[in-house]
Scaffold this active site. Structure first.
Site, PDB file in Angstrom:
ATOM      1  N   CYS A  79      22.000  44.159  36.214  1.00  0.00           N
ATOM      2  CA  CYS A  79      21.322  44.808  35.085  1.00  0.00           C
ATOM      3  C   CYS A  79      19.796  44.727  35.244  1.00  0.00           C
ATOM      4  O   CYS A  79      19.229  45.415  36.087  1.00  0.00           O
ATOM      5  CB  CYS A  79      21.799  44.206  33.760  1.00  0.00           C
ATOM      6  SG  CYS A  79      21.383  45.215  32.311  1.00  0.00           S
ATOM      7  N   HIS A 167      27.649  44.638  33.944  1.00  0.00           N
ATOM      8  CA  HIS A 167      27.802  43.175  33.937  1.00  0.00           C
ATOM      9  C   HIS A 167      29.191  42.792  34.455  1.00  0.00           C
ATOM     10  O   HIS A 167      30.181  42.913  33.735  1.00  0.00           O
ATOM     11  CB  HIS A 167      27.608  42.625  32.523  1.00  0.00           C
ATOM     12  CG  HIS A 167      26.190  42.675  32.059  1.00  0.00           C
ATOM     13  ND1 HIS A 167      25.312  41.633  32.265  1.00  0.00           N
ATOM     14  CD2 HIS A 167      25.496  43.644  31.422  1.00  0.00           C
ATOM     15  CE1 HIS A 167      24.124  41.956  31.761  1.00  0.00           C
ATOM     16  NE2 HIS A 167      24.214  43.176  31.242  1.00  0.00           N
ATOM     17  N   GLU A 169      30.265  39.842  34.989  1.00  0.00           N
ATOM     18  CA  GLU A 169      30.656  38.517  34.509  1.00  0.00           C
ATOM     19  C   GLU A 169      31.460  38.538  33.218  1.00  0.00           C
ATOM     20  O   GLU A 169      32.124  37.542  32.874  1.00  0.00           O
ATOM     21  CB  GLU A 169      29.412  37.628  34.340  1.00  0.00           C
ATOM     22  CG  GLU A 169      28.443  38.049  33.251  1.00  0.00           C
ATOM     23  CD  GLU A 169      27.407  39.072  33.680  1.00  0.00           C
ATOM     24  OE1 GLU A 169      26.354  39.150  33.040  1.00  0.00           O
ATOM     25  OE2 GLU A 169      27.657  39.792  34.667  1.00  0.00           O
ATOM     26  N   GLY A 222      34.695   8.114  22.637  1.00  0.00           N
ATOM     27  CA  GLY A 222      36.097   8.479  22.517  1.00  0.00           C
ATOM     28  C   GLY A 222      36.354   9.907  22.932  1.00  0.00           C
ATOM     29  O   GLY A 222      37.496  10.345  23.007  1.00  0.00           O
ATOM     30  N   GLY A 223      35.278  10.642  23.188  1.00  0.00           N
ATOM     31  CA  GLY A 223      35.392  12.042  23.564  1.00  0.00           C
ATOM     32  C   GLY A 223      35.580  12.230  25.061  1.00  0.00           C
ATOM     33  O   GLY A 223      35.570  11.281  25.847  1.00  0.00           O
ATOM     34  N   VAL A 224      35.715  13.495  25.443  1.00  0.00           N
ATOM     35  CA  VAL A 224      36.025  13.833  26.838  1.00  0.00           C
ATOM     36  C   VAL A 224      34.871  13.479  27.767  1.00  0.00           C
ATOM     37  O   VAL A 224      35.065  12.820  28.797  1.00  0.00           O
ATOM     38  CB  VAL A 224      36.347  15.339  26.956  1.00  0.00           C
ATOM     39  CG1 VAL A 224      36.613  15.715  28.406  1.00  0.00           C
ATOM     40  CG2 VAL A 224      37.539  15.705  26.089  1.00  0.00           C
ATOM     41  N   ASP A 225      33.661  13.907  27.425  1.00  0.00           N
ATOM     42  CA  ASP A 225      32.531  13.772  28.349  1.00  0.00           C
ATOM     43  C   ASP A 225      32.231  12.317  28.690  1.00  0.00           C
ATOM     44  O   ASP A 225      32.125  11.951  29.864  1.00  0.00           O
ATOM     45  CB  ASP A 225      31.279  14.432  27.764  1.00  0.00           C
ATOM     46  CG  ASP A 225      31.480  15.905  27.468  1.00  0.00           C
ATOM     47  OD1 ASP A 225      32.411  16.498  28.034  1.00  0.00           O
ATOM     48  OD2 ASP A 225      30.720  16.462  26.647  1.00  0.00           O
ATOM     49  N   SER A 226      32.076  11.477  27.660  1.00  0.00           N
ATOM     50  CA  SER A 226      31.708  10.087  27.929  1.00  0.00           C
ATOM     51  C   SER A 226      32.840   9.359  28.644  1.00  0.00           C
ATOM     52  O   SER A 226      32.599   8.515  29.512  1.00  0.00           O
ATOM     53  CB  SER A 226      31.327   9.358  26.637  1.00  0.00           C
ATOM     54  OG  SER A 226      32.426   9.247  25.751  1.00  0.00           O
TER      55      SER A 226
END
Length: 509
Positions: A79, A167, A169, A222-226
Site C-alpha cells: 500500500c 493488503h 495480511e 498466575g497468568g500466561v506470560d509471567s
C-alpha cells in the site's frame, strides 16, 4: 540469531498483522519504525514496507533509504510502501477519484511473476487507500490489476523489488498468506525453521549464557506470560530463580490461594505475600485511572522490593514482557500519547538496581501459549484469560474500597464460572465485570431499591491488539444477569458492553 524479515512500520493499523502472518509461516520477523531502521545484517533476508495513514505527497511524509537495501535483499512495499517506492523511482501518485476501501478482484494476474505464483485470477483482495499509483516508469512490470486500479501490483524491472496496492495480511485478501509465502520463502529464501521447539532450545541456551549462576527474582501473576517466562528462566538457572506472588487485594475471588496451588510442583520457588491492606491504604480516595494505576504500581514496587531483599545476591529481574508491549512502547513518529500506563512495572529495575531479563519479548500472545505447551505447562494456566496487572483496581470505576472489591469479586466469579460451565470460556479471549460509579432504581419484591450497576465485558481476539465484543447467547446473558442480581447484594442492574477495540479498549480504564 534466526534468519528474519524486517518490517518497517509507517504507521499502518495493519503492521502487526503483517508480522503475525510472517510468523505463521515459521519465519521470524521484527517490526521497526521507519525512523529507526536497523543496519542490514546477515540474518535479514528481506524487507517489507507497511502501509500508512499518510500520503506520500504530504510534506514530511514518512520516508526511507531505498538504496540501503537495494540489490542486497528483496523488498516488498504494501500500500503506502508500494506508493513510496513508485514515487521514488519516478512514478506518479495522486489522490484517488474515489477512496478505494474494501473488497476488490484481481482481473489480471501475471503468473510468471514469483510473487504471484499460484494466485488465482479474480481472487479477492482488500484495498484501503486514498491515493493511487497512476503511472510508473517504463522499466516497471505491472503484474496485477483490478477493474479500477491498473497498478495493483508491480515489479521494478528485473530487481527483487515489488509493490502491491492491496493488503495481503488481512483475512479479506483470501490468498494473502500465499502471496506472503511467495515473497518470504521463494523470493527471500527463508527456511521456515522458526518453531516453538527451536525457540525454547535457543532461548534456554541464551539464558544460560546470559545468567550463568546469577540469581533471578520475578513477580508472578498466575497468568500466561509471567508463568511461561518464569518456566523458561527456571530451565536455565534452576533453583536460582525466586518468584514472588503478591496479593494486592485486587485479585479475583480465591485467586491468591488457587494460583499458589497451581504453581506447586513447577520448581519456581514461589513465595506468596498478603499485602491487601497496603494497597487499599494507597488507593484510598483516588478516582483518576492513571492515579490508581500509579498508586498500585508504586505500592507493588515497594512490596516487591522488600520481599526481594530477603533473597541474597539477586542480580536479575525477570519480566513477562511480550512483543506487543515492546511495539506499543516505540512510536512510529516519536513520543506517543499515553493511553494507559503499561502493566509491567517500569520503576522496578531502577529502584532495585537489577538487570532485566525478558525471554518472551519477541513473541505474540498466542505464540507464548504455544511455547508454554511445548514446555509442558498445565493447560489450565495456559488457557487463562488475560488479567490486567492492576487487577480489579481498573475494573472499579471511581474510588476503591474493600466493600466494592468484594462485590465485584462475586459478580466476576459468577460470570466466569458460568462461561466455563456453558463451554464458552475458551471461545472468548478475555472476560470480566466492571463496577460502575452509578446507582440505579430497581424493584425487589415490593420494595424500591437504589443500588449498583455492573457491566459484563467479553471479547474475541487473537492477540488483544484489536478485539470484537463476544456475541454470547442471549439466554446465557439472561441467566447470568439473573444470578448476579439475585445472589450479589448491592447490585440491581446488569448491562453488557458491545464495544469493539478500536475505538474502545478492552478494559474500561
Amino acid at each position: 540469531m534466526p534468519e528474519q524479515i524486517l518490517i518497517l512500520d509507517f504507521g499502518s493499523q495493519y503492521t502487526q498483522l503483517i508480522a503475525r502472518r510472517v510468523r505463521e509461516l515459521n519465519v521470524y520477523c521484527e517490526i521497526h519504525p521507519f525512523s529507526k531502521v536497523p543496519s542490514l545484517t546477515p540474518e535479514i533476508r528481506g524487507v517489507i514496507l507497511s502501509g500508512s495513514p499518510c500520503s506520500v505527497n504530504d510534506p514530511g511524509a514518512p520516508d526511507f533509504d531505498l538504496q540501503a537495501f537495494r540489490g542486497k535483499v528483496p523488498i516488498l512495499g504494501v500500500c503506502y510502501g508500494a506508493q513510496l517506492i513508485a514515487r521514488k523511482e519516478g512514478g506518479q501518485v495522486t489522490p484517488s477519484k474515489h477512496r478505494e476501501y474494501g473488497r476488490a478482484r484481481l482481473t489480471t494476474v501475471d503468473h510468471h511473476s514469483d510473487l504471484l505464483k499460484e494466485i488465482s485470477l479474480d481472487t479477492q483482495v482488500w484495498m484501503s487507500h486514498a491515493d493511487t499509483i497512476v503511472s510508473v516508469p517504463e522499466k516497471f512490470q505491472i503484474i496485477a490489476s483490478t477493474p479500477t486500479v491498473r497498478v495493483a501490483a508491480y515489479r521494478v524491472g528485473e530487481e527483487d523489488i515489488y509493490g502491491i496496492q492491496f493488503h495481503p495480511e488481512v483475512t479479506h485478501t483470501t490468498e494473502g498468506k500465499n502471496l506472503l509465502r511467495n515473497f518470504v520463502v521463494h523470493i527471500c529464501g527463508c527456511a521456515q525453521d522458526w518453531t516453538p521447539d527451536q525457540f525454547v532450545e535457543s532461548t534456554v541456551q541464551s539464558l544460560k549464557e546470559m545468567l550463568g549462576n546469577d540469581k533471578v527474582v520475578m513477580a508472578l501473576s498466575g497468568g500466561v506470560d509471567s508463568t511461561v517466562a518464569a518456566t523458561l528462566i527456571h530451565h536455565a538457572v534452576g533453583s536460582n530463580l525466586h518468584c514472588i506472588f503478591v496479593d494486592n487485594g485486587l485479585l479475583r475471588k480465591n485467586e491468591f490461594q488457587e494460583v499458589l496451588e497451581s504453581y506447586k510442583g513447577m520448581g519456581l520457588n514461589v513465595s506468596g505475600v498478603d499485602a491487601r491492606k497496603r494497597f487499599y491504604d494507597a488507593l484510598a480516595g483516588l478516582t483518576d485511572p492513571e492515579a490508581k494505576r500509579k498508586a498500585i504500581g508504586k505500592t507493588f514496587i515497594d512490596v516487591f522490593d522488600e520481599e526481594a531483599h530477603k533473597i541474597r545476591d539477586v542480580k536479575w529481574l525477570g519480566q513477562g514482557t511480550i512483543y506487543p508491549d515492546v511495539i506499543e512502547s516505540v512510536s512510529v513518529k516519536g513520543p506517543s500519547a499515553t493511553i494507559k500506563s503499561h502493566h509491567n512495572v517500569g520503576g522496578l529495575p531502577e529502584k532495585m538496581k537489577l538487570k532485566v531479563v525478558e525471554p518472551l519479548k519477541t513473541l505474540f500472545k498466542d505464540e507464548v501459549r504455544i511455547v508454554g505447551k511445548t514446555l509442558g505447562i498445565d493447560q489450565r494456566i495456559l488457557g487463562r484469560h488475560p488479567f490486567p496487572g492492576p487487577g480489579l483496581g481498573i475494573r472499579i470505576l471511581g474510588d476503591i474500597t474493600p466493600e466494592k472489591v468484594a462485590i465485584l469479586q462475586e459478580v466476576d466469579h459468577l460470570f466466569i464460572s458460568a462461561l466455563k460451565k456453558h463451554g464458552l470460556y475458551d471461545k472468548v479471549w478475555q472476560a470480566g465485570a466492571i463496577l460502575l460509579p452509578i446507582q440505579s432504581v430497581g424493584v425487589m419484591g415490593d420494595e424500591r431499591t437504589y443500588e449498583r450497576v455492573v457491566s459484563l465485558r467479553a471479547v474475541t481476539s487473537l492477540d488483544g491488539m484489536t478485539a470484537d465484543w463476544a456475541h454470547l447467547p442471549h439466554e446465557f446473558l439472561a441467566d447470568v444477569s439473573n444470578a448476579i442480581i439475585n445472589e450479589v447484594k448491592g447490585v440491581n442492574r446488569v448491562v453488557y458492553d458491545i464495544s469493539s477495540k478500536p475505538p474502545a479498549t478492552i478494559e474500561w480504564e
